[in-house]
Design an enzyme around this catalytic site. Structure first.
Site, PDB file in Angstrom:
ATOM      1  N   ASN A  37       0.943  -1.127  -0.159  1.00  0.00           N
ATOM      2  CA  ASN A  37      -0.305  -0.181   0.009  1.00  0.00           C
ATOM      3  C   ASN A  37       0.810   1.302  -0.026  1.00  0.00           C
ATOM      4  O   ASN A  37       1.684   1.555   0.892  1.00  0.00           O
ATOM      5  CB  ASN A  37      -0.932  -0.107   1.223  1.00  0.00           C
ATOM      6  CG  ASN A  37      -2.230   1.022   1.114  1.00  0.00           C
ATOM      7  OD1 ASN A  37      -2.011   1.737   0.208  1.00  0.00           O
ATOM      8  ND2 ASN A  37      -3.204   0.543   2.094  1.00  0.00           N
ATOM      9  N   HIS A 122     -15.160  -5.276  10.658  1.00  0.00           N
ATOM     10  CA  HIS A 122     -14.876  -3.936  11.037  1.00  0.00           C
ATOM     11  C   HIS A 122     -16.206  -3.135  11.416  1.00  0.00           C
ATOM     12  O   HIS A 122     -16.910  -2.656  10.339  1.00  0.00           O
ATOM     13  CB  HIS A 122     -13.980  -3.079  10.053  1.00  0.00           C
ATOM     14  CG  HIS A 122     -12.463  -3.652   9.740  1.00  0.00           C
ATOM     15  ND1 HIS A 122     -11.510  -2.974   9.457  1.00  0.00           N
ATOM     16  CD2 HIS A 122     -11.946  -4.968  10.302  1.00  0.00           C
ATOM     17  CE1 HIS A 122     -10.551  -3.723   9.561  1.00  0.00           C
ATOM     18  NE2 HIS A 122     -10.710  -4.734   9.875  1.00  0.00           N
ATOM     19  N   TYR A 159      -8.010   7.696  12.021  1.00  0.00           N
ATOM     20  CA  TYR A 159      -7.656   6.663  11.237  1.00  0.00           C
ATOM     21  C   TYR A 159      -8.211   5.292  11.670  1.00  0.00           C
ATOM     22  O   TYR A 159      -8.294   5.228  12.974  1.00  0.00           O
ATOM     23  CB  TYR A 159      -6.101   6.613  11.126  1.00  0.00           C
ATOM     24  CG  TYR A 159      -5.571   5.660  10.261  1.00  0.00           C
ATOM     25  CD1 TYR A 159      -5.660   5.791   8.865  1.00  0.00           C
ATOM     26  CD2 TYR A 159      -5.343   4.209  10.730  1.00  0.00           C
ATOM     27  CE1 TYR A 159      -4.969   4.807   8.018  1.00  0.00           C
ATOM     28  CE2 TYR A 159      -4.814   3.314   9.836  1.00  0.00           C
ATOM     29  CZ  TYR A 159      -4.582   3.414   8.551  1.00  0.00           C
ATOM     30  OH  TYR A 159      -4.309   2.523   7.798  1.00  0.00           O
ATOM     31  N   HIS A 212      -3.288   1.109  16.259  1.00  0.00           N
ATOM     32  CA  HIS A 212      -2.489   1.684  15.062  1.00  0.00           C
ATOM     33  C   HIS A 212      -1.186   2.345  15.642  1.00  0.00           C
ATOM     34  O   HIS A 212      -0.872   3.182  14.874  1.00  0.00           O
ATOM     35  CB  HIS A 212      -3.329   2.755  14.332  1.00  0.00           C
ATOM     36  CG  HIS A 212      -4.646   2.136  13.505  1.00  0.00           C
ATOM     37  ND1 HIS A 212      -5.997   2.310  14.078  1.00  0.00           N
ATOM     38  CD2 HIS A 212      -4.814   1.250  12.424  1.00  0.00           C
ATOM     39  CE1 HIS A 212      -6.844   1.673  13.297  1.00  0.00           C
ATOM     40  NE2 HIS A 212      -6.066   1.025  12.380  1.00  0.00           N
ATOM     41  N   ARG A 283       0.471 -11.096  13.829  1.00  0.00           N
ATOM     42  CA  ARG A 283      -0.466 -10.502  12.721  1.00  0.00           C
ATOM     43  C   ARG A 283       0.348 -10.625  11.264  1.00  0.00           C
ATOM     44  O   ARG A 283      -0.410  -9.897  10.607  1.00  0.00           O
ATOM     45  CB  ARG A 283      -1.069  -9.068  13.100  1.00  0.00           C
ATOM     46  CG  ARG A 283      -1.662  -8.799  14.382  1.00  0.00           C
ATOM     47  CD  ARG A 283      -3.160  -9.068  13.892  1.00  0.00           C
ATOM     48  NE  ARG A 283      -3.575  -7.861  13.241  1.00  0.00           N
ATOM     49  CZ  ARG A 283      -4.143  -7.941  12.219  1.00  0.00           C
ATOM     50  NH1 ARG A 283      -4.712  -8.906  11.458  1.00  0.00           N
ATOM     51  NH2 ARG A 283      -4.451  -6.608  11.430  1.00  0.00           N
ATOM     52  N   HIS A 312      -3.137 -10.376   9.089  1.00  0.00           N
ATOM     53  CA  HIS A 312      -3.891  -9.053   8.449  1.00  0.00           C
ATOM     54  C   HIS A 312      -4.584  -9.436   7.295  1.00  0.00           C
ATOM     55  O   HIS A 312      -4.151 -10.242   6.497  1.00  0.00           O
ATOM     56  CB  HIS A 312      -2.600  -7.958   8.068  1.00  0.00           C
ATOM     57  CG  HIS A 312      -3.095  -6.655   7.607  1.00  0.00           C
ATOM     58  ND1 HIS A 312      -3.881  -5.750   7.981  1.00  0.00           N
ATOM     59  CD2 HIS A 312      -2.771  -6.397   6.116  1.00  0.00           C
ATOM     60  CE1 HIS A 312      -4.014  -4.886   7.455  1.00  0.00           C
ATOM     61  NE2 HIS A 312      -3.285  -4.981   6.072  1.00  0.00           N
ATOM     62  N   ASP A 316      -6.211  -3.657   1.365  1.00  0.00           N
ATOM     63  CA  ASP A 316      -4.929  -3.566   0.504  1.00  0.00           C
ATOM     64  C   ASP A 316      -4.226  -4.698   0.196  1.00  0.00           C
ATOM     65  O   ASP A 316      -3.144  -4.860  -0.168  1.00  0.00           O
ATOM     66  CB  ASP A 316      -4.076  -2.374   1.516  1.00  0.00           C
ATOM     67  CG  ASP A 316      -3.591  -2.938   2.823  1.00  0.00           C
ATOM     68  OD1 ASP A 316      -3.910  -3.726   3.042  1.00  0.00           O
ATOM     69  OD2 ASP A 316      -2.713  -2.213   3.248  1.00  0.00           O
ATOM     70  N   TRP A 402       5.896   8.045  17.248  1.00  0.00           N
ATOM     71  CA  TRP A 402       5.924   6.997  17.919  1.00  0.00           C
ATOM     72  C   TRP A 402       6.038   5.956  16.907  1.00  0.00           C
ATOM     73  O   TRP A 402       5.410   5.845  16.020  1.00  0.00           O
ATOM     74  CB  TRP A 402       4.692   6.669  18.875  1.00  0.00           C
ATOM     75  CG  TRP A 402       4.534   7.917  19.867  1.00  0.00           C
ATOM     76  CD1 TRP A 402       3.451   8.436  20.015  1.00  0.00           C
ATOM     77  CD2 TRP A 402       5.616   8.409  20.816  1.00  0.00           C
ATOM     78  NE1 TRP A 402       3.470   9.510  21.170  1.00  0.00           N
ATOM     79  CE2 TRP A 402       4.791   9.420  21.526  1.00  0.00           C
ATOM     80  CE3 TRP A 402       6.828   8.122  20.940  1.00  0.00           C
ATOM     81  CZ2 TRP A 402       5.524  10.114  22.394  1.00  0.00           C
ATOM     82  CZ3 TRP A 402       7.619   8.797  22.014  1.00  0.00           C
ATOM     83  CH2 TRP A 402       6.726   9.888  22.759  1.00  0.00           C
TER      84      TRP A 402
END
Length: 402
Positions: A37, A122, A159, A212, A283, A312, A316, A402
């Site tokens: 992505n 989701h 996000y 995230h 993941r 995941h 994407d 971060w």
């Protein structure tokens, strides 16, 4: 059997996808997903200019040897571009072998370890109320596990909160958008969101949440502890995992299960996390983790440390990766759950597939190989469009670091 041609195909039916098609002298071909992505063309060039010439004339049945050649034969190893390219080749080779032997890929991986693959959808909303309502819609569709995300009051956008019901694409055409983020406002709202979801739907539904990568270790420990009364299935990506040691601090402060690794390229990115039992779910995904061959290695190492997988599975990743992940998920002993963000109708038409959803589970189907095809005639209608994921800045304008 020998490889005779390698095609790199780029299309954008709702979002950009890079697909690898490997041809053989016996008329069989295999498909691999090479989508990264926001950096799609980097992988396309790596495959076309550097990998494809090395494949011509090779025996596609030598999946392990070709994987090792592409990984160890390049002095500059690892990294998302390299591992995505290797992942695409690996998927295509497994696809060819399954088709040649007339069996679905999961049969080549040791057979099915379960009857279906538990997935989560989701549910999100711009407000907590909208997110709570969205959970109900997923439960009505038969989902047994739901990731819950809500907009943060006081921020113009958050996000992970999409614009669609069953799918959304966070990348946007043009140059990267710059969003404003406040960790303090976020931490103040998440526990109450899950209190409302539990009050509305009870304790049976599995609930997940994704931070995230936006918290410091001590902030992550605080959030995990405050979410303990709502017994989440997992809390995902609470902090950047480049510093694996940071998860020691997080683990000291919460018993909420932790998931991480969707941006990992190899098992080496997670060895300390696994060895010290610092996470509960790995993941890594088939495409960015070097294909089925390497993901099996990562899963086996995770299994030794009682860590399960949770690949995941956002939009994407093309249906080729979803199919490959399902064959992998169905076969391994330490599978946990699979993310399932549905694709647009246009994407499903370009990539017709055999996998199906029923009562909260996906199954890869019984078609030989991966069970996915590629429609050139439809793909040509959707040319590549540059797109990027948004970039975050703190409220004072500082680049989020971060």
């Amino acid at each position: 059997m020998r490889i005779t041609d390698v095609e790199v195909l780029v299309t954008s039916p709702g979002r950009n996808f890079v697909t690898l098609r490997v041809h053989t002298d016996e008329g069989l071909y295999g498909l691999g997903d090479a989508t990264l992505n926001g950096r799609e063309l980097a992988v396309a060039a790596y495959l076309r200019d550097h990998v494809a010439p090395c494949l011509i004339g090779r025996n596609p049945f030598q999946v392990e040897d070709i994987w090792q050649f592409l990984y160890r034969g390049a002095y500059w190893r690892r990294g998302p571009v390299t591992m995505t390219a290797i992942g695409a080749v690996d998927m295509a080779l497994w696809d060819i072998k399954g088709k040649a032997l007339n069996v679905p890929v999961y049969e080549l991986l040791g057979g099915a370890s379960r009857t279906g693959v538990l997935v989560y959808g989701h549910a999100n909303g711009h407000s907590a109320g909208e997110a709570v309502e969205a959970v109900g819609r997923y439960l009505d569709l038969g989902y047994k596990a739901v990731r819950v995300q809500a907009g943060v009051p006081g921020l113009t956008g958050t996000y992970g909160v999409g614009r669609g019901e069953l799918f959304y694409e966070p990348a946007e055409a043009g140059l990267p958008a710059e969003d404003v983020w406040s960790t303090e406002k976020y931490l103040a709202t998440v526990p109450s969101l899950f209190a409302r979801v539990r009050e509305e739907y009870g304790d049976e539904v599995h609930l997940l949440h994704d931070a995230h990568h936006r918290l410091t270790p001590i902030q992550a420990g605080r959030l995990g502890r405050e979410l303990e009364p709502y017994h989440l299935f997992w809390l995902e990506d609470v902090a950047p995992a480049e510093q694996q040691e940071a998860f020691r601090l997080i683990r000291q402060h919460t018993t909420t299960p932790l998931a991480v690794g969707e941006i990992f390229s190899t098992v080496h990115d997670a060895t300390l996390l696994l060895r010290e039992y610092l996470i509960d779910y790995l993941r890594m995904t088939v495409v960015h983790g070097g294909g089925i061959t390497h993901l099996r290695t990562a899963a086996a190492y995770a299994a030794v440390h009682q860590v399960r997988t949770g690949c995941h599975g956002a939009t994407d990743l093309s249906p080729v990766t979803m199919a490959a992940a399902l064959h992998f998920d169905l076969s391994i002993p330490n599978f946990g759950i699979q993310e399932y963000m549905r694709h647009t109708a246009e994407t499903d038409e370009v990539f017709p597939h055999a996998y199906t959803f029923s009562d909260g589970y996906l199954h890869p189907g019984e078609a030989p190989g991966l069970g996915v095809d590629y429609r050139d005639d439809l793909a040509e209608r959707y040319p590549y469009q540059r797109a990027y994921l948004p970039v975050s800045r703190l409220e004072d304008g500082t680049m989020f670091n971060w």
